[in-house]
Design a protein around this motif. Structure first.
Motif, short mmCIF file in Angstrom:
data_model
loop_
_atom_site.label_atom_id
_atom_site.label_comp_id
_atom_site.label_asym_id
_atom_site.label_seq_id
_atom_site.Cartn_x
_atom_site.Cartn_y
_atom_site.Cartn_z
N TRP A 7 0.83 -1.20 0.00
CA TRP A 7 0.00 0.00 0.00
C TRP A 7 0.87 1.26 0.00
O TRP A 7 0.57 2.23 -0.71
CB TRP A 7 -0.93 0.01 1.21
CG TRP A 7 -1.82 1.21 1.27
CD1 TRP A 7 -1.63 2.34 2.00
CD2 TRP A 7 -3.03 1.41 0.55
NE1 TRP A 7 -2.64 3.24 1.78
CE2 TRP A 7 -3.52 2.68 0.89
CE3 TRP A 7 -3.75 0.63 -0.35
CZ2 TRP A 7 -4.69 3.20 0.36
CZ3 TRP A 7 -4.93 1.15 -0.87
CH2 TRP A 7 -5.39 2.41 -0.53
N LEU A 8 1.94 1.26 0.78
CA LEU A 8 2.84 2.42 0.80
C LEU A 8 3.43 2.69 -0.59
O LEU A 8 3.53 3.84 -1.02
CB LEU A 8 3.96 2.22 1.81
CG LEU A 8 3.56 2.28 3.27
CD1 LEU A 8 4.76 1.93 4.16
CD2 LEU A 8 3.00 3.65 3.63
N MET A 9 3.81 1.61 -1.28
CA MET A 9 4.35 1.78 -2.64
C MET A 9 3.27 2.31 -3.58
O MET A 9 3.53 3.20 -4.40
CB MET A 9 4.91 0.45 -3.15
CG MET A 9 6.17 0.02 -2.44
SD MET A 9 6.85 -1.49 -3.17
CE MET A 9 6.22 -2.70 -2.01
N PHE A 10 2.07 1.76 -3.47
CA PHE A 10 0.95 2.19 -4.30
C PHE A 10 0.67 3.67 -4.08
O PHE A 10 0.58 4.45 -5.03
CB PHE A 10 -0.28 1.33 -3.98
CG PHE A 10 -1.58 1.88 -4.48
CD1 PHE A 10 -1.82 2.01 -5.84
CD2 PHE A 10 -2.59 2.24 -3.60
CE1 PHE A 10 -3.04 2.50 -6.31
CE2 PHE A 10 -3.80 2.72 -4.06
CZ PHE A 10 -4.03 2.86 -5.41
N ARG A 11 0.54 4.06 -2.83
CA ARG A 11 0.22 5.46 -2.53
C ARG A 11 1.35 6.39 -2.96
O ARG A 11 1.11 7.50 -3.42
CB ARG A 11 -0.11 5.65 -1.05
CG ARG A 11 -1.44 5.02 -0.63
CD ARG A 11 -2.65 5.49 -1.44
NE ARG A 11 -2.69 6.94 -1.49
CZ ARG A 11 -3.18 7.66 -2.51
NH1 ARG A 11 -3.68 7.06 -3.56
NH2 ARG A 11 -3.17 8.97 -2.48
N HIS A 12 2.59 5.93 -2.83
CA HIS A 12 3.71 6.73 -3.31
C HIS A 12 3.58 6.96 -4.82
O HIS A 12 3.73 8.08 -5.30
CB HIS A 12 5.04 6.03 -2.98
CG HIS A 12 6.22 6.73 -3.56
ND1 HIS A 12 6.79 6.33 -4.75
CD2 HIS A 12 6.92 7.81 -3.14
CE1 HIS A 12 7.80 7.14 -5.03
NE2 HIS A 12 7.91 8.04 -4.08
N ASP A 13 3.31 5.90 -5.57
CA ASP A 13 3.11 6.05 -7.02
C ASP A 13 1.97 7.02 -7.32
O ASP A 13 2.08 7.86 -8.21
CB ASP A 13 2.79 4.70 -7.66
CG ASP A 13 4.02 3.88 -8.00
OD1 ASP A 13 5.15 4.27 -7.64
OD2 ASP A 13 3.84 2.82 -8.64
N MET A 14 0.87 6.90 -6.60
CA MET A 14 -0.31 7.74 -6.85
C MET A 14 -0.08 9.20 -6.49
O MET A 14 -0.74 10.09 -7.03
CB MET A 14 -1.53 7.18 -6.10
CG MET A 14 -2.02 5.85 -6.62
SD MET A 14 -2.42 5.85 -8.37
CE MET A 14 -3.71 7.07 -8.40
#
Length: 174
Positions: free
Chosen positions: A26-33
Protein backbone atom coordinates in the motif's frame (compact mmCIF):
# COMPACT_ATOMS: atom_id res chain seq x y z
CA UNK A 1 17.02 -9.73 -7.82
CA UNK A 2 13.96 -11.47 -9.22
CA UNK A 3 13.31 -12.27 -12.86
CA UNK A 4 10.83 -9.70 -14.28
CA UNK A 5 9.48 -12.28 -16.72
CA UNK A 6 8.24 -14.53 -13.90
CA UNK A 7 4.68 -15.72 -14.20
CA UNK A 8 1.82 -14.88 -11.91
CA UNK A 9 1.52 -17.72 -9.47
CA UNK A 10 -1.34 -16.53 -7.33
CA UNK A 11 -4.14 -14.05 -6.97
CA UNK A 12 -5.82 -14.83 -3.72
CA UNK A 13 -8.08 -13.32 -1.16
CA UNK A 14 -5.80 -11.90 1.50
CA UNK A 15 -6.20 -13.01 5.10
CA UNK A 16 -5.10 -11.43 8.37
CA UNK A 17 -1.60 -12.92 8.04
CA UNK A 18 -1.20 -11.06 4.72
CA UNK A 19 -2.05 -7.67 6.16
CA UNK A 20 1.55 -6.58 6.92
CA UNK A 21 2.52 -7.40 3.33
CA UNK A 22 -0.45 -5.49 1.92
CA UNK A 23 0.39 -2.55 4.19
CA UNK A 24 3.89 -2.37 2.69
CA UNK A 25 2.52 -2.72 -0.86
CA UNK A 26 0.00 0.00 0.00
CA UNK A 27 2.84 2.42 0.80
CA UNK A 28 4.35 1.78 -2.64
CA UNK A 29 0.95 2.19 -4.30
CA UNK A 30 0.22 5.46 -2.53
CA UNK A 31 3.71 6.73 -3.31
CA UNK A 32 3.11 6.05 -7.02
CA UNK A 33 -0.31 7.74 -6.85
CA UNK A 34 1.09 10.84 -5.14
CA UNK A 35 2.45 11.87 -8.54
CA UNK A 36 -1.14 12.29 -9.73
CA UNK A 37 -3.09 13.34 -6.63
CA UNK A 38 -0.48 15.46 -4.83
CA UNK A 39 -0.98 13.62 -1.54
CA UNK A 40 2.09 13.55 0.69
CA UNK A 41 2.82 11.13 3.52
CA UNK A 42 1.56 11.73 7.03
CA UNK A 43 4.12 12.95 9.61
CA UNK A 44 5.01 9.33 10.44
CA UNK A 45 5.90 8.60 6.79
CA UNK A 46 2.79 6.54 6.02
CA UNK A 47 -0.12 7.41 3.78
CA UNK A 48 -3.79 7.46 4.71
CA UNK A 49 -4.97 3.87 4.54
CA UNK A 50 -8.75 3.96 5.15
CA UNK A 51 -9.45 1.83 2.07
CA UNK A 52 -6.90 -0.79 3.03
CA UNK A 53 -8.29 -0.96 6.58
CA UNK A 54 -11.84 -1.28 5.20
CA UNK A 55 -10.74 -4.11 2.92
CA UNK A 56 -9.94 -6.18 6.00
CA UNK A 57 -12.88 -5.11 8.19
CA UNK A 58 -15.87 -4.20 6.00
CA UNK A 59 -18.07 -6.89 4.41
CA UNK A 60 -18.46 -4.65 1.35
CA UNK A 61 -14.72 -4.99 0.55
CA UNK A 62 -12.28 -7.76 -0.37
CA UNK A 63 -8.47 -7.50 -0.34
CA UNK A 64 -6.39 -9.53 -2.79
CA UNK A 65 -2.68 -10.30 -2.75
CA UNK A 66 -0.87 -10.83 -6.05
CA UNK A 67 2.23 -13.02 -5.88
CA UNK A 68 4.73 -14.50 -8.27
CA UNK A 69 6.36 -17.49 -6.71
CA UNK A 70 7.12 -16.51 -3.12
CA UNK A 71 7.24 -12.80 -4.01
CA UNK A 72 4.44 -10.30 -3.37
CA UNK A 73 3.98 -8.30 -6.57
CA UNK A 74 0.77 -6.37 -6.03
CA UNK A 75 -2.60 -5.82 -4.47
CA UNK A 76 -6.20 -5.34 -5.49
CA UNK A 77 -8.98 -3.95 -3.31
CA UNK A 78 -12.55 -4.58 -4.39
CA UNK A 79 -15.52 -2.71 -2.95
CA UNK A 80 -19.20 -2.84 -3.72
CA UNK A 81 -19.60 -6.53 -2.89
CA UNK A 82 -23.01 -5.84 -1.34
CA UNK A 83 -24.15 -3.51 -4.12
CA UNK A 84 -25.05 -3.81 -7.78
CA UNK A 85 -21.62 -2.72 -9.12
CA UNK A 86 -18.20 -3.91 -8.03
CA UNK A 87 -15.44 -1.30 -7.97
CA UNK A 88 -11.78 -2.11 -8.33
CA UNK A 89 -11.04 0.47 -5.66
CA UNK A 90 -7.25 0.16 -5.68
CA UNK A 91 -4.92 -1.83 -7.90
CA UNK A 92 -1.14 -1.93 -7.80
CA UNK A 93 1.64 -3.97 -9.41
CA UNK A 94 5.27 -3.38 -8.40
CA UNK A 95 7.32 -1.64 -11.06
CA UNK A 96 9.72 -4.55 -11.50
CA UNK A 97 7.00 -6.75 -13.04
CA UNK A 98 4.93 -4.17 -14.91
CA UNK A 99 4.59 -4.92 -18.59
CA UNK A 100 4.85 -8.69 -18.09
CA UNK A 101 1.11 -9.43 -18.24
CA UNK A 102 0.84 -10.05 -14.50
CA UNK A 103 -1.47 -7.06 -13.99
CA UNK A 104 -3.88 -8.02 -16.75
CA UNK A 105 -4.08 -11.64 -15.59
CA UNK A 106 -4.61 -10.52 -11.99
CA UNK A 107 -7.47 -8.18 -12.91
CA UNK A 108 -9.07 -10.91 -15.03
CA UNK A 109 -8.94 -13.34 -12.10
CA UNK A 110 -10.32 -10.86 -9.55
CA UNK A 111 -13.12 -9.70 -11.85
CA UNK A 112 -14.03 -13.28 -12.81
CA UNK A 113 -14.75 -13.99 -9.13
CA UNK A 114 -17.62 -11.47 -9.21
CA UNK A 115 -19.60 -11.63 -12.48
CA UNK A 116 -21.68 -8.60 -13.35
CA UNK A 117 -21.16 -4.84 -13.52
CA UNK A 118 -17.74 -3.35 -12.68
CA UNK A 119 -16.21 0.13 -12.54
CA UNK A 120 -12.58 1.24 -12.33
CA UNK A 121 -11.27 4.79 -11.83
CA UNK A 122 -7.91 6.11 -13.00
CA UNK A 123 -6.29 9.43 -13.76
CA UNK A 124 -5.90 10.69 -17.34
CA UNK A 125 -2.47 12.07 -16.44
CA UNK A 126 -1.28 8.54 -15.72
CA UNK A 127 -0.65 7.55 -19.34
CA UNK A 128 0.33 3.98 -18.46
CA UNK A 129 -2.90 3.52 -16.48
CA UNK A 130 -4.98 4.89 -19.36
CA UNK A 131 -3.51 2.30 -21.75
CA UNK A 132 -3.71 -0.50 -19.16
CA UNK A 133 -7.35 0.02 -18.12
CA UNK A 134 -8.59 0.41 -21.68
CA UNK A 135 -6.81 -2.84 -22.58
CA UNK A 136 -8.37 -4.54 -19.53
CA UNK A 137 -11.84 -3.38 -20.61
CA UNK A 138 -11.36 -4.72 -24.14
CA UNK A 139 -9.93 -8.04 -22.92
CA UNK A 140 -12.83 -8.58 -20.50
CA UNK A 141 -15.77 -7.01 -22.32
CA UNK A 142 -14.78 -6.63 -25.97
CA UNK A 143 -16.46 -3.47 -27.25
CA UNK A 144 -19.12 -3.49 -24.50
CA UNK A 145 -17.54 -0.96 -22.14
CA UNK A 146 -17.82 2.75 -21.50
CA UNK A 147 -15.54 5.50 -20.24
CA UNK A 148 -16.59 8.75 -18.61
CA UNK A 149 -15.05 11.57 -16.59
CA UNK A 150 -16.28 12.15 -13.03
CA UNK A 151 -15.25 14.83 -10.54
CA UNK A 152 -13.13 13.60 -7.63
CA UNK A 153 -15.36 13.96 -4.53
CA UNK A 154 -14.04 16.53 -2.08
CA UNK A 155 -11.05 17.42 -4.32
CA UNK A 156 -12.19 20.28 -6.60
CA UNK A 157 -8.59 21.17 -7.49
CA UNK A 158 -7.90 17.79 -9.11
CA UNK A 159 -8.75 16.90 -12.69
CA UNK A 160 -11.70 14.52 -12.95
CA UNK A 161 -11.09 10.78 -12.75
CA UNK A 162 -11.77 8.59 -15.76
CA UNK A 163 -14.14 5.73 -15.00
CA UNK A 164 -14.35 2.62 -17.13
CA UNK A 165 -17.44 0.45 -16.74
CA UNK A 166 -18.00 -3.05 -18.09
CA UNK A 167 -19.71 -6.30 -17.20
CA UNK A 168 -17.77 -9.40 -16.26
CA UNK A 169 -19.32 -12.48 -17.82
CA UNK A 170 -20.51 -15.34 -15.65
CA UNK A 171 -18.20 -18.31 -15.90
CA UNK A 172 -14.98 -16.27 -16.14
CA UNK A 173 -12.84 -15.61 -19.19
CA UNK A 174 -13.00 -17.57 -22.43
Amino acid sequence: MTDPSMRLASVRLAGPADRPTLERLWLMFRHDMSEFDGVTPDPDGTFRSDRLHAAFTDADYAPYLLTSGAFPVGLALVRGLTGPTRVLNSFFVVRGVRGTGIGLRAVQEVVAAYPGPWAVAFQQGNVSAVRFWRRVAVEIAGEAWTEELRAVPGRPGLPPDSWISFAAPAGGQD
